[in-house]
Design an enzyme around this catalytic site. Structure first.
Site, short mmCIF file in Angstrom:
data_model
loop_
_atom_site.label_atom_id
_atom_site.label_comp_id
_atom_site.label_asym_id
_atom_site.label_seq_id
_atom_site.Cartn_x
_atom_site.Cartn_y
_atom_site.Cartn_z
N THR A 71 0.84 -1.20 0.00
CA THR A 71 0.00 0.00 0.00
C THR A 71 0.88 1.25 0.00
O THR A 71 0.65 2.20 -0.77
CB THR A 71 -0.91 0.00 1.26
N ASN A 150 -5.80 -8.73 -7.82
CA ASN A 150 -5.85 -9.45 -6.54
C ASN A 150 -7.12 -10.28 -6.39
O ASN A 150 -7.09 -11.33 -5.75
CB ASN A 150 -5.71 -8.46 -5.37
N GLN A 185 0.68 -8.91 -6.52
CA GLN A 185 0.14 -10.28 -6.63
C GLN A 185 1.03 -11.21 -7.46
O GLN A 185 0.81 -12.42 -7.44
CB GLN A 185 -1.27 -10.26 -7.22
N ALA A 206 6.19 -8.15 0.81
CA ALA A 206 6.78 -9.44 1.23
C ALA A 206 5.76 -10.47 1.71
O ALA A 206 5.93 -11.67 1.50
CB ALA A 206 7.80 -9.19 2.35
N HIS A 207 4.66 -10.01 2.36
CA HIS A 207 3.76 -11.01 2.98
C HIS A 207 2.95 -11.79 1.95
O HIS A 207 2.27 -12.75 2.29
CB HIS A 207 2.86 -10.36 4.03
N THR A 243 13.10 4.73 10.67
CA THR A 243 14.08 3.68 10.96
C THR A 243 13.74 2.41 10.19
O THR A 243 12.57 2.01 10.13
CB THR A 243 14.11 3.40 12.48
N CYS A 330 -15.36 -4.99 2.68
CA CYS A 330 -16.39 -5.22 3.68
C CYS A 330 -16.28 -4.15 4.76
O CYS A 330 -15.26 -4.06 5.43
CB CYS A 330 -16.19 -6.61 4.27
N1 PLP Z 1 -1.85 -4.28 -4.41
C1 PLP Z 1 -2.43 -5.47 -4.57
C2 PLP Z 1 -2.71 -5.97 -5.96
C3 PLP Z 1 -2.75 -6.25 -3.45
O1 PLP Z 1 -3.31 -7.45 -3.62
C4 PLP Z 1 -2.47 -5.74 -2.16
C5 PLP Z 1 -2.87 -6.50 -0.95
O2 PLP Z 1 -3.84 -7.20 -0.94
C6 PLP Z 1 -1.84 -4.50 -2.06
C7 PLP Z 1 -1.56 -3.79 -3.20
C8 PLP Z 1 -1.50 -3.92 -0.72
O3 PLP Z 1 -0.40 -4.60 -0.16
P1 PLP Z 1 -0.16 -4.56 1.43
O4 PLP Z 1 -1.10 -5.53 2.02
O5 PLP Z 1 1.26 -4.96 1.60
O6 PLP Z 1 -0.42 -3.16 1.86
#
Ligand code: PLP
Length: 389
Positions: A71, A150, A185, A206-207, A243, A330
């Site tokens: 994000t 996504n 994605q 990363a997640h 940091t 949601c």
């Molecule tokens: N962009 C896409 C296509 C995503 O699927 C997501 C998270 O679902 C994001 C951006 C945002 O990433 P983050 O969860 O690391 O803020």
């Protein structure tokens, strides 16, 4: 049984990745900006990860800015380019199916005086290239189109989009528009190279590839400049103060390397599970697939069950220990129709019916078989319930 089929939302941190991070919490915990051995150790590891990630991204000459999420990377790309290059034009283009972390900054930029065009997608969720070309004009400074969606997993023709932008750039005799691609994605799921893709900026997180939460990155092609969003200590070339999350960055580099090292074997497994699900559900007439599998990441299966809200399916599956998602936002218990399905031409009712199943390499064949059986049972249950009313 507990089955996680929501890997587009987030993925579990892998034990190897965790192992690589622990020393940076327990021993090498210095602030990378500090001018002593603790700081040097952290800083060396951080810079090694940066070099490694830039190599993986295919552009060792590029710049990589570590952020706190995908994000943040998307926000930094949009605000960063628009504020830096506002003297060159005030028009930006984003595709209709972008993640909210691109769409919301675009709307915010509109309030700041930028003109925003929304590039439409076709019935299959792919961007309409002719329309995109027509939207670009001499005021356009940025085009932002995601690598894969996504919700649906639909992959965009990024190389072709880059070509269209490049020809607009040449004909306008200036260095904009820039091309930003949200690859949150696809990173770790597809082998790509930023130079072959032809992007100027690219975001990842990363997640989504079995790394830690709270760590992301924004890649900038050499010569692309942005304005920072955060001001303070001047970390990250002055473009992202704060940091560093050293352990997070180490984990992100380890996770991406591992994902790509194991990519072929993971994709083979996932492709097989995807085939199992599609061939079983194809026989159920109430189930409708949203996208064409050949245009979609194999991790994603997006469908709807006729006359049943996606949220009801998700809740019933959850009772049976299976986690999937609806993909639509949601708020306070009320779900909006998916803007992605709406953009693809679905009605409000249909756009409430979306169900997203996203596979990951830590799933097993038994889990997929169990899920298929439960889903088949659930469709029968909803049909029976409807008929008995
Ligand atoms: N962009 C896409 C296509 C995503 O699927 C997501 C998270 O679902 C994001 C951006 C945002 O990433 P983050 O969860 O690391 O803020």
């Amino acid at each position: 049984m507990k089955i996680y089929l929501d890997h587009a939302a987030t993925t579990p941190l892998l034990p190897d990745v965790m192992e690589s991070m622990i020393p940076f919490y327990l021993h090498a915990y210095g602030n990378p900006e500090s001018l002593h051995q603790f700081g040097d150790h952290a800083s060396d590891a951080l810079e090694q990860s940066r070099i490694q990630l830039l190599h993986i991204l295919g552009d060792p000459e590029g710049k990589l800015i570590f952020t706190g999420s995908g994000t943040e990377a998307n926000n930094l790309a949009l605000f960063g380019i628009c504020r830096k290059y506002k003297n060159r034009g005030n028009h930006i283009i984003v595709s209709a199916t972008e993640h909210p972390s691109v769409l919301s900054p675009a709307l915010q930029l509109e309030k700041e005086g930028f003109r925003v065009s929304i590039a439409p997608v076709d019935r299959h969720g792919r961007i309409d290239l002719d329309q995109l070309q027509r939207l670009i004009n001499e005021d356009t400074i940025l085009v932002s189109v995601m690598h894969a969606n996504n919700e649906t997993g639909v992959i965009q023709p990024v190389e072709q989009i880059a070509e269209i932008i490049r020809s607009a750039r040449d004909s306008a005799a200036k260095k904009t528009p820039f091309f930003h691609c949200d690859a949150v994605q696809t990173t770790g799921k597809i082998r790509y190279n930023t130079q072959n893709l032809g992007v100027d900026l690219l975001s990842f997180s990363a997640h989504k590839f079995h790394g830690p939460k709270g760590t992301g990155g924004l890649y900038l092609r050499r010569g692309v400049h942005i304005q920072p969003l955060l001001f303070g200590g001047g970390q990250e070339y002055g473009l992202r103060s704060g940091t560093h999350n050293t352990a997070g960055v180490i984990g992100m580099a380890a996770a991406l390397k591992k994902s790509l090292d194991e990519l072929e074997s993971s994709r083979e497994k996932i492709r097989e599970w995807n085939r199992m699900i599609l061939s079983s559900f194809e026989k159920i007439k109430e189930i409708r697939f949203t996208c064409l599998p050949e245009l979609t990441l194999e991790t994603h299966i997006h469908l709807r069950v006729e006359k049943v809200e996606g949220q009801a399916i998700m809740q019933e599956l959850s009772k049976r220990g299976i986690a999937v998602s609806t993909g639509s936002a949601c708020h306070a218990g009320k779900s909006d129709p998916s803007h992605v399905m709406k953009a693809m031409g679905y009605s409000d009712e249909e756009a409430h019916q979306g169900v997203r199943i996203t596979l990951g390499k830590t799933n097993t064949c038994e889990q997929i078989e169990y899920f298929i059986r439960e889903m088949e049972d659930l469709v029968r249950y909803f049909k029976h319930r409807r008929l008995s009313y």
